[in-house]
Design a protein around this motif. Structure first.
Motif, short mmCIF file in Angstrom:
data_model
loop_
_atom_site.label_atom_id
_atom_site.label_comp_id
_atom_site.label_asym_id
_atom_site.label_seq_id
_atom_site.Cartn_x
_atom_site.Cartn_y
_atom_site.Cartn_z
N TYR A 28 18.04 -16.59 -20.76
CA TYR A 28 17.76 -18.02 -20.85
C TYR A 28 17.33 -18.31 -22.28
CZ TYR A 28 18.10 -18.53 -15.81
OH TYR A 28 18.56 -18.56 -14.52
N SER A 29 17.99 -19.28 -22.90
CA SER A 29 17.65 -19.64 -24.28
C SER A 29 16.36 -20.46 -24.28
CB SER A 29 18.78 -20.46 -24.89
OG SER A 29 18.74 -21.80 -24.41
N PRO A 30 15.71 -20.59 -25.44
CA PRO A 30 14.51 -21.43 -25.51
C PRO A 30 14.75 -22.86 -25.02
CG PRO A 30 14.67 -20.07 -27.48
CD PRO A 30 15.94 -19.85 -26.70
N ASN A 31 15.97 -23.36 -25.16
CA ASN A 31 16.27 -24.72 -24.71
C ASN A 31 16.40 -24.84 -23.20
OD1 ASN A 31 16.25 -25.80 -27.29
ND2 ASN A 31 18.44 -25.44 -27.61
N ASP A 32 16.49 -23.69 -22.51
CA ASP A 32 16.55 -23.68 -21.04
C ASP A 32 15.17 -23.56 -20.41
OD1 ASP A 32 19.37 -23.72 -21.12
OD2 ASP A 32 19.47 -21.52 -21.22
N ILE A 33 14.12 -23.57 -21.24
CA ILE A 33 12.75 -23.30 -20.79
C ILE A 33 11.88 -24.53 -21.03
CG2 ILE A 33 10.70 -21.87 -21.22
CD1 ILE A 33 12.78 -19.66 -22.14
N LEU A 34 11.05 -24.83 -20.06
CA LEU A 34 10.14 -25.98 -20.13
C LEU A 34 8.71 -25.49 -19.92
CD1 LEU A 34 9.52 -29.05 -20.16
CD2 LEU A 34 10.08 -29.08 -17.71
N ILE A 35 7.84 -25.82 -20.86
CA ILE A 35 6.42 -25.42 -20.79
C ILE A 35 5.61 -26.58 -20.23
CG2 ILE A 35 4.44 -24.54 -22.08
CD1 ILE A 35 6.89 -22.69 -22.21
N THR A 36 4.74 -26.29 -19.26
CA THR A 36 3.87 -27.32 -18.71
C THR A 36 2.47 -26.77 -18.46
OG1 THR A 36 4.48 -26.83 -16.42
CG2 THR A 36 5.77 -28.52 -17.56
N ALA A 37 1.57 -27.63 -18.02
CA ALA A 37 0.18 -27.26 -17.74
C ALA A 37 0.11 -26.51 -16.41
CB ALA A 37 -0.71 -28.49 -17.71
N GLY A 38 0.47 -25.25 -16.44
CA GLY A 38 0.54 -24.46 -15.22
C GLY A 38 1.82 -24.75 -14.47
N SER A 39 1.92 -24.22 -13.25
CA SER A 39 3.19 -24.32 -12.50
C SER A 39 3.29 -25.57 -11.63
CB SER A 39 3.36 -23.07 -11.62
OG SER A 39 2.33 -22.99 -10.65
N ARG A 40 2.18 -26.21 -11.30
CA ARG A 40 2.24 -27.35 -10.38
C ARG A 40 3.11 -28.48 -10.89
NH1 ARG A 40 -3.09 -27.62 -6.83
NH2 ARG A 40 -3.91 -25.53 -7.19
N PRO A 41 2.97 -28.89 -12.18
CA PRO A 41 3.87 -29.96 -12.65
C PRO A 41 5.34 -29.58 -12.56
CG PRO A 41 2.05 -29.63 -14.19
CD PRO A 41 2.00 -28.50 -13.22
N LEU A 42 5.63 -28.32 -12.74
CA LEU A 42 7.02 -27.86 -12.64
C LEU A 42 7.56 -28.04 -11.23
CD1 LEU A 42 6.57 -24.59 -14.70
CD2 LEU A 42 8.02 -26.52 -15.40
N ILE A 43 6.77 -27.63 -10.24
CA ILE A 43 7.21 -27.76 -8.86
C ILE A 43 7.41 -29.22 -8.50
CG2 ILE A 43 6.61 -27.29 -6.45
CD1 ILE A 43 5.00 -24.86 -7.45
N TYR A 44 6.46 -30.05 -8.90
CA TYR A 44 6.59 -31.49 -8.66
C TYR A 44 7.84 -32.04 -9.33
CZ TYR A 44 5.43 -36.49 -8.91
OH TYR A 44 5.47 -37.86 -8.82
#
Length: 417
Positions: A91-107
């Motif tokens: 996965y390239s850096p552009n395929d990755i999203l950083i957030t404040a822990g995993s909860r925002p990602l799941i939402y």
């Protein structure tokens, strides 16, 4: 006063309710062995010293403005390298999203994929899928699992429900059970997802798989498996949830990452830009520095998970000793994470004061008050309150505290008639 229908019908967290009871009693001087929190006592399990130093350094260097919406490039680059080195995932850096822990990602996964009334499938027990399904007005299909399969869904369990579904939510190692998919179990599920997507037309949404592997580094001999490593064609359908919250004992540092198909990740980024759910810039900078040397991660994780495994072994052994004494208890040998699945088959019993244990919540509050032991019933993870299964987290206790707790648990259970 009137509020929105969504707010009015939100279901409160049973874990928070139990936690409040524990905190109230502790404030009054009670000694409670708190096995409820999916968190870590940071005095027993501090974050890596180098990570702490780098966080402090980043603040001293005034890195306190907004980070990029998808996360610092330096961190996304290090995550990309780690995924390749650790799991052989490209996965390239552009395929990755950083957030404040995993909860925002799941939402964000739910909000990006699911329209009102869309079918979402998830097993029970599982963590918070019922709440995310509610927040997206999804048609939630809960698939009940069995202790015989370590509370993990099988392909046969899922097969009848896939038609028309847009999201399947899975987690391994699993919260709340600490159990894991085998290669065969996950392979059979992936084959179902691939076959379902081949049936769909261009005007239909695919069936996506959200794969939560936040505990993937905390495994005890069992092999962690993931969808894309098993089937490269799963890459266009799989969104991963990951981060440092659990593997670096950094639950409060709030650095998580998701990765998957670019068109999904881009929409998740756009959504979360409006929510403001990015991880703080100093913590991102520090995590990137920490991951520059893979040995930093490996050395910490090996020591940390060894301590968790020892605690889980003591707790599991203690429950098995109670079983050998004839108590109506059992536990499933932990495979990963920081949880032990415990069976306390005492629903329907009578307390010493004559009150009845009518459901799992009654048993929880009886044990808090009479044994100083706090557990979470599987009803907090989507199961019925009639089920006698409970999650015990060892993250908040030292081994000596677990050993002291076990006789108190035994005495309280023996007092039920």
């Amino acid at each position: 006063m009137k509020v929105s229908k969504l707010a009015a019908n939100l279901i409160g967290s049973e874990i928070v309710k139990i936690g409040n009871e524990v905190n109230d009693l502790k404030a009054k001087g009670a000694e409670i062995a708190n096995l409820t929190i999916g968190d870590l006592n940071s005095n027993i399990y501090p974050i890596p010293a180098l990570l702490k130093e780098e966080i402090q350094k980043a603040y001293q260097n005034n890195l306190t403005n907004y980070p990029p919406a998808n996360g610092l490039l330096s961190l996304r680059t290090e995550v990309s390298k780690d995924l390749k080195n650790r799991w052989n995932l490209d996965y390239s850096p552009n395929d990755i999203l950083i957030t404040a822990g995993s909860r925002p990602l799941i939402y964000a996964v739910y909000k990006t994929i699911v329209d009102e009334g869309d079918k979402v499938i998830y097993p029970t027990p599982s963590w918070n899928n019922n709440h995310y399904a509610y927040l997206t007005s999804a048609n939630a299909v809960e698939v009940k699992t069995k202790p015989e399969t370590n509370f993990l869904p099988t392909a046969d369990d899922l097969r009848p429900h896939l038609d028309g579904a847009v999201l399947l939510a899975l987690c391994s190692p699993l919260n709340p059970t600490g159990t894991m998919f085998t290669r065969e179990q996950l392979s059979e599920i992936c084959e179902l997802v691939i076959a379902e997507n081949k049936k769909r037309g261009e005007d239909q949404k695919p069936l996506y798989l959200m794969y939560d592997q936040i505990y993937s580094n905390l495994t005890f001999g069992a092999e962690h498996v993931d969808p894309v490593s098993l089937f490269p064609e799963m890459k266009e359908y799989t969104i991963y949830i990951d981060g440092i919250s659990k593997c670096l004992a950094a639950t409060g540092v709030r650095v998580g990452w998701g990765f998957g198909p670019a068109h999904i990740i881009d929409k998740m980024k756009a959504l979360l830009t409006h929510v403001g759910a990015w991880a703080p810039k100093p913590e991102q900078e520090a995590t990137a520095k920490f991951y520059e040397n893979p040995e930093n991660v490996n050395v910490f994780v090996e020591d940390f998970k060894g301590k968790l495994e020892n605690s889980l072994k003591v707790l599991h052994g203690g429950i098995q000793d109670l079983k050998a004494k004839g108590l109506a208890v059992d536990s499933i040998e932990p495979m990963g994470a920081l949880y032990l699945t415990i069976k306390l088959d005492y629903i329907g019993k009578t307390k010493p004061d004559g009150g009845a244990i009518e459901n799992s919540s009654d048993l929880v509050f009886y044990l808090i008050n009479d044994a100083g032991v706090a557990l979470v019933p599987f009803s907090a993870f989507g199961e019925e309150k009639s089920e006698p299964w409970f999650r015990a987290s060892v993250g908040g206790l030292a081994i000596d505290e677990i050993k002291v707790m076990l006789p108190k648990l035994e005495s309280a259970l023996n007092n039920l008639k």
